[in-house]
Design a protein around this motif. Structure first.
Motif, PDB file in Angstrom:
ATOM      1  N   TRP A   1      -3.375   3.785  -0.436  1.00  0.00           N
ATOM      2  CA  TRP A   1      -4.047   3.073  -1.519  1.00  0.00           C
ATOM      3  C   TRP A   1      -3.406   1.710  -1.729  1.00  0.00           C
ATOM      4  O   TRP A   1      -2.193   1.565  -1.618  1.00  0.00           O
ATOM      5  N   SER A   2      -4.237   0.726  -2.102  1.00  0.00           N
ATOM      6  CA  SER A   2      -3.706  -0.566  -2.512  1.00  0.00           C
ATOM      7  C   SER A   2      -2.990  -0.385  -3.853  1.00  0.00           C
ATOM      8  O   SER A   2      -3.133   0.654  -4.508  1.00  0.00           O
ATOM      9  N   ASP A   3      -2.255  -1.411  -4.262  1.00  0.00           N
ATOM     10  CA  ASP A   3      -1.422  -1.270  -5.461  1.00  0.00           C
ATOM     11  C   ASP A   3      -2.207  -0.951  -6.731  1.00  0.00           C
ATOM     12  O   ASP A   3      -1.713  -0.277  -7.617  1.00  0.00           O
ATOM     13  N   ASN A   4      -3.460  -1.386  -6.836  1.00  0.00           N
ATOM     14  CA  ASN A   4      -4.239  -1.112  -8.047  1.00  0.00           C
ATOM     15  C   ASN A   4      -5.341  -0.069  -7.830  1.00  0.00           C
ATOM     16  O   ASN A   4      -6.237   0.067  -8.657  1.00  0.00           O
ATOM     17  N   HIS A   5      -5.271   0.639  -6.716  1.00  0.00           N
ATOM     18  CA  HIS A   5      -6.235   1.691  -6.370  1.00  0.00           C
ATOM     19  C   HIS A   5      -7.667   1.179  -6.220  1.00  0.00           C
ATOM     20  O   HIS A   5      -8.612   1.950  -6.339  1.00  0.00           O
ATOM     21  N   SER A   6      -7.838  -0.112  -5.943  1.00  0.00           N
ATOM     22  CA  SER A   6      -9.182  -0.654  -5.749  1.00  0.00           C
ATOM     23  C   SER A   6      -9.644  -0.542  -4.295  1.00  0.00           C
ATOM     24  O   SER A   6     -10.835  -0.581  -4.020  1.00  0.00           O
ATOM     25  N   LYS A   7      -8.680  -0.397  -3.381  1.00  0.00           N
ATOM     26  CA  LYS A   7      -8.990  -0.230  -1.959  1.00  0.00           C
ATOM     27  C   LYS A   7      -8.247   0.978  -1.434  1.00  0.00           C
ATOM     28  O   LYS A   7      -7.160   1.300  -1.910  1.00  0.00           O
ATOM     29  N   MET A   8      -8.858   1.630  -0.426  1.00  0.00           N
ATOM     30  CA  MET A   8      -8.247   2.835   0.122  1.00  0.00           C
ATOM     31  C   MET A   8      -8.395   2.860   1.630  1.00  0.00           C
ATOM     32  O   MET A   8      -9.309   2.254   2.188  1.00  0.00           O
ATOM     33  N   GLY A   9      -7.483   3.581   2.273  1.00  0.00           N
ATOM     34  CA  GLY A   9      -7.581   3.825   3.701  1.00  0.00           C
ATOM     35  C   GLY A   9      -8.237   5.175   3.950  1.00  0.00           C
ATOM     36  O   GLY A   9      -8.637   5.875   3.014  1.00  0.00           O
ATOM     37  N   LYS A  10      -8.333   5.513   5.209  1.00  0.00           N
ATOM     38  CA  LYS A  10      -8.871   6.836   5.562  1.00  0.00           C
ATOM     39  C   LYS A  10      -7.898   7.901   5.100  1.00  0.00           C
ATOM     40  O   LYS A  10      -6.689   7.692   5.077  1.00  0.00           O
ATOM     41  N   GLY A  11      -8.448   9.052   4.761  1.00  0.00           N
ATOM     42  CA  GLY A  11      -7.596  10.116   4.274  1.00  0.00           C
ATOM     43  C   GLY A  11      -8.166  11.480   4.577  1.00  0.00           C
ATOM     44  O   GLY A  11      -9.150  11.618   5.304  1.00  0.00           O
ATOM     45  N   VAL A  12      -7.544  12.472   3.993  1.00  0.00           N
ATOM     46  CA  VAL A  12      -7.968  13.856   4.172  1.00  0.00           C
ATOM     47  C   VAL A  12      -7.892  14.547   2.812  1.00  0.00           C
ATOM     48  O   VAL A  12      -7.011  14.256   1.999  1.00  0.00           O
ATOM     49  N   THR A  13      -8.884  15.429   2.552  1.00  0.00           N
ATOM     50  CA  THR A  13      -8.901  16.154   1.288  1.00  0.00           C
ATOM     51  C   THR A  13      -8.659  17.640   1.532  1.00  0.00           C
ATOM     52  O   THR A  13      -8.957  18.165   2.605  1.00  0.00           O
TER      53      THR A  13
ATOM     54  N   TRP B   1       0.850  -1.192   0.000  1.00  0.00           N
ATOM     55  CA  TRP B   1       0.000   0.000   0.000  1.00  0.00           C
ATOM     56  C   TRP B   1       0.884   1.238   0.000  1.00  0.00           C
ATOM     57  O   TRP B   1       1.950   1.259   0.622  1.00  0.00           O
ATOM     58  N   LYS B   2       0.443   2.275  -0.701  1.00  0.00           N
ATOM     59  CA  LYS B   2       1.215   3.509  -0.814  1.00  0.00           C
ATOM     60  C   LYS B   2       0.418   4.690  -0.289  1.00  0.00           C
ATOM     61  O   LYS B   2      -0.775   4.806  -0.548  1.00  0.00           O
ATOM     62  N   LYS B   3       1.105   5.557   0.450  1.00  0.00           N
ATOM     63  CA  LYS B   3       0.514   6.827   0.873  1.00  0.00           C
ATOM     64  C   LYS B   3       0.768   7.811  -0.259  1.00  0.00           C
ATOM     65  O   LYS B   3       1.917   8.100  -0.599  1.00  0.00           O
TER      66      LYS B   3
END
Length: 75
Positions: A43-55, A22-24
């Protein structure tokens, strides 16, 4: 729960990568067909899953940049 729709408009950069792959990342993302915002999250390697974040809006990201530039205790 309603599905969240997102489109990564631009990958600005990768901040770190965990042992799981996973990459921040800082990305410019349109959430649910709205105006794109800058987004910081894992984000997971293929951007299909994500963690919590901030916009951030563009002006909020510029304000954060100024705060980081002026921090003296990072060294």
């Amino acid at each position: 729960m309603a599905e969240v729709k997102y489109e990564i408009i631009k990958t600005v950069g990768v901040i770190s990568e965990g042992s799981t792959g996973w990459k921040k990342e800082l990305n410019l993302i349109s959430w649910n067909d709205r105006e794109p915002k800058y987004d910081l999250r894992d984000w997971s390697d293929n951007h299909s899953k994500m963690g919590k974040g901030v916009t951030f809006t563009h002006s909020e990201l510029k304000a954060l940049r100024e705060i980081l530039i002026n921090m003296t205790d990072l060294d």
